[in-house]
Write a protein that holds these residues in place. Structure first.
Motif, PDB file in Angstrom:
ATOM      1  N   UNK A 167       0.808  -1.210   0.000  1.00 28.47           N
ATOM      2  CA  UNK A 167       0.000   0.000   0.000  1.00 28.47           C
ATOM      3  C   UNK A 167       0.843   1.263   0.000  1.00 28.47           C
ATOM      4  N   UNK A 168       0.170   2.390  -0.232  1.00 29.69           N
ATOM      5  CA  UNK A 168       0.801   3.708  -0.184  1.00 29.69           C
ATOM      6  C   UNK A 168       1.977   3.816  -1.158  1.00 29.69           C
ATOM      7  N   UNK A 169       1.730   3.423  -2.403  1.00 26.63           N
ATOM      8  CA  UNK A 169       2.695   3.607  -3.475  1.00 26.63           C
ATOM      9  C   UNK A 169       1.988   4.258  -4.656  1.00 26.63           C
ATOM     10  N   UNK A 170       2.529   4.124  -5.839  1.00 22.94           N
ATOM     11  CA  UNK A 170       1.920   4.703  -7.034  1.00 22.94           C
ATOM     12  C   UNK A 170       1.735   3.636  -8.099  1.00 22.94           C
ATOM     13  N   UNK A 171       1.429   2.427  -7.675  1.00 24.84           N
ATOM     14  CA  UNK A 171       1.283   1.307  -8.592  1.00 24.84           C
ATOM     15  C   UNK A 171      -0.016   1.427  -9.377  1.00 24.84           C
ATOM     16  N   UNK A 172       0.023   0.997 -10.635  1.00 26.21           N
ATOM     17  CA  UNK A 172      -1.152   1.053 -11.494  1.00 26.21           C
ATOM     18  C   UNK A 172      -1.465  -0.295 -12.108  1.00 26.21           C
ATOM     19  N   UNK A 173      -2.323  -0.288 -13.117  1.00 25.58           N
ATOM     20  CA  UNK A 173      -2.723  -1.522 -13.763  1.00 25.58           C
ATOM     21  C   UNK A 173      -3.732  -2.294 -12.942  1.00 25.58           C
ATOM     22  N   UNK A 174      -3.909  -3.555 -13.265  1.00 24.95           N
ATOM     23  CA  UNK A 174      -4.865  -4.408 -12.565  1.00 24.95           C
ATOM     24  C   UNK A 174      -4.142  -5.295 -11.559  1.00 24.95           C
TER      25      UNK A 174
END
Length: 660
Positions: A440-447
């Motif tokens: 959590x608390x990152x900038x990850x994207x996608x599915x």
């Protein structure tokens, strides 16, 4: 003749004494049996019609057949220790450990003057330690640990000059360590941990040069360590002073204790610079965590360089200190046997150094709560025995490398509170032992890779990222998913109704505006939208409402505009006809006005063509709006148009409409 008679009398007295002692030993053992509870019936061989030297746990001397050793360890015996044991006057070794005896230690045990070994550990004995034990002058091993003994350590134990092993750990002893402890000059192992001892370590303790093992962990001891520590205890192999209130610097002389294998100074108030350990070739375990030790980039380099000779080192723990600066590249020169490396909760900066592929035995790797930046070294992916990877609460960035395919032993991945971007790799699904996944608390994207949801017993936290897509229906099959936190993302579609979603206290889906549930109560508790279920299709209310309202407003606007245009054209045509009739009645302008009428008629025809073109375009706009509405009502969530795409398409249609 007289001499022969005297010798005969002596032999008769000796034989009768042996016979008497023989009978006394047997009676004492039978009395012991009668007073204890034997749930495993181990003492069933102890009968009056058998020889006591053949009984279980009993060993006798060769001469006189006296009971020399009684070993009843780990038989689940219970009851109070009978005082009849004191009648076994030839006893050298008594081991009643790992049972359930309760009550006090009988002071009469002090009558066993030949006793060398007394093991009463791991019982439920209470009360104080009898000071009479100090009369057992031949005792060399005394273990009273893991009981409920109270009071102070009797100073009389310091009279046991033959004592080599003294263990009274894990009791409730209080007070100070006797100052006379230094009288135990032959003592090699002293175990006083997990009591409530206070005060300082007696200075006389550091005069016992034979000490190889000293543990006083988990007490309330305080004060500073003597500067001469390393010279006073040159043979020390295990020094455990953890979880006390010791303070001051760690003495530099400790480098003289070159036999050290285990050093634990954690959970104290030691301060000053990190010490150096240049001569510790046998060092296996080193933990200095939870103190106030400090460092710089230069000191870090010297510290890790000093450990390069410790080729047996397996554990290095430096968490929760005031370490600062960067970690040196010389870390890669540490022992390849290292299986635990922890520098968490410090003020370290710079990049995480390379070279981790050398540590194939590494199981625990912890860098969390520092200020590390840059990317995560991909070499970590080669650590096939890694069990826990903790790098959360740093400033790490870039994409998380695809390193998890080889890390099949991982049980914990903690990468939260960083600045990672990119996608979550599906190879995490190969970590079949994974119990905790915190990204959590990152900038990850996608599915979210569906492979993650195939991991049973998982605590999953992917909150506060930019993740999208739907929650797979296969997640319903997971009955033992411990916790699921997907809050503050951009997930969409319908929330599954089975499995982990039956226990709403385990699920957090807040702040995902495109998620919905068909159950009003679940939707309310999870803070998501309510889905509408039809006979054949499931519809999401919000997109339908937007599409229908948009189409209706647009259609009404177009019909209104169309009516206005037609009305104006009719009025214009009627006006032109009236003007022409008036001019024809006046012969002076007949030719010119006829020409103008012809031009106006042509203009009307062109305008009619424009109206037809406009109407066709308007119908196309209506068509487009309807298509958007239909795309929002697809049966499968993955086929539905997202809120963002719906808004973009409606805006484009609106612009096309106004362009007309």
């Amino acid at each position: 003749m007289t001499t022969m008679l005297l010798l005969l009398c002596f032999l008769l007295v000796h034989i009768s004494g042996i016979a008497c002692n023989f009978a006394t030993d047997k009676e004492a053992l039978l009395s012991f049996k009668s007073k204890v509870i034997d749930p495993q019936n181990t003492l069933s061989t102890w009968t009056t019609d058998s020889h006591h030297c053949e009984w279980y746990g009993v060993k006798c001397s060769n001469i006189g057949r006296r009971v020399k050793s009684l070993n009843l360890r780990g038989l689940s015996l219970s009851g109070k220790l009978p005082s009849q044991l004191s009648k076994l006057t030839y006893l050298h070794s008594l081991d009643l450990s790992a049972n359930s005896f309760h009550g006090q230690i009988p002071p009469d045990i002090s009558y066993l003057s030949l006793l060398n070994i007394l093991f009463l550990s791991s019982n439920n004995l209470s009360g104080s330690i009898p000071p009479q034990l100090g009369q057992l002058k031949r005792l060399h091993s005394l273990d009273l640990s893991v009981n409920n003994l109270t009071g102070e350590i009797p100073s009389t134990l310091c009279n046991l000059s033959s004592l080599k092993y003294l263990a009274i750990a894990r009791n409730h002893l209080s007070g100070e360590i006797p100052t006379q402890i230094g009288n135990l000059g032959n003592l090699s192992q002293l175990q006083l941990s997990e009591n409530d001892l206070s005060g300082q370590l007696p200075s006389s303790l550091f005069h016992i040069s034979q000490l190889t093992y000293l543990s006083v962990t988990c007490n309330n001891l305080s004060g500073k360590l003597p500067a001469s520590l390393g010279f006073s205890l040159p043979n020390i192999k295990n020094l455990s002073l953890a979880t006390n209130r010791f303070e001051g610097p760690i003495p530099h002389s400790i480098s003289n204790s070159s036999q050290l294998e285990y050093l634990d100074l954690s959970n104290n108030f030691f301060h000053g610079n990190l010490p150096f350990f240049n001569n510790f070739e046998n060092l296996v375990y080193l933990t200095l965590g939870n103190n106030s030790l400090s460092s710089t980039t230069s000191l870090n380099s010297q510290f890790f360089d000093s450990l390069t000779n410790s080729t047996k080192l397996q554990v290095l723990i430096l968490y929760h200190n005031n370490l600062a600066g960067e970690l040196p590249s010389s870390i890669q020169n540490l022992s390849t046997k290292l299986y635990w490396f922890c520098v968490a909760d410090n003020f370290l900066t710079g990049k995480i150094p390379q070279g981790w592929k050398e540590f194939q035995h590494l199981e625990f790797l912890s860098f969390e709560s520092n200020h590390f930046s840059g990317e995560l070294p991909s070499e970590i992916g080669s650590l096939s025995n890694l069990v826990e990877l903790s790098i959360d609460d740093n400033v790490l960035s870039g994409e998380i490398p695809d390193i998890f395919g080889n890390l099949t032993s991982l049980s914990t991945i903690s990468m939260a509170y960083n600045q990672f971007t990119g996608r979550i790799h599906q190879s995490i699904g190969q970590c079949k032992s994974l119990n905790f996944l915190y990204i959590g608390m990152n900038k990850l994207g996608g599915t979210i890779p569906k492979e993650i949801f195939d991991l049973p017993g998982l605590t999953l936290d992917l909150s506060s990222n930019n993740l999208g897509g739907i929650i797979p229906e296969s997640l319903e099959k997971l009955q033992d998913l411990n916790t699921l936190n997907l809050s503050f993302n951009h997930l969409e579609g319908q929330v599954p109704m089975k499995g982990v979603f039956m226990n709403l206290s385990q699920v957090d889906l807040r702040a995902n505006d495109m998620l919905c549930s068909i159950d009003m109560e679940i939707a309310r508790k999870l803070g998501i939208l309510l889905c509408h279920v039809g006979k054949k299709k499931r519809h999401i209310l919000l997109p339908i409402i937007l599409a229908v309202i948009g189409a209706t407003i647009l259609l009404i606007s177009m019909l209104s505009l169309l009516w206005i245009v037609i009305f104006k054209r009719r009025r214009s045509r009627e006006s032109n006809v009236n003007s022409t009739s008036a001019l024809v009645g006046d012969g002076r302008f007949l030719t010119n006005e006829s020409s103008e009428y012809s031009t106006q008629s042509y203009s009307i025809e062109v305008d009619n063509h424009s109206v037809h073109h406009w109407r066709r375009k308007a119908e196309e706009c209506v068509d487009a709006v309807i298509r958007v509405g239909l795309s929002c009502t697809a049966q499968q969530p993955k086929d539905r148009c997202t809120m963002r795409d719906t808004s973009i398409k409606l805006q484009a249609i609106r612009k096309s409409m106004f362009a007309l």
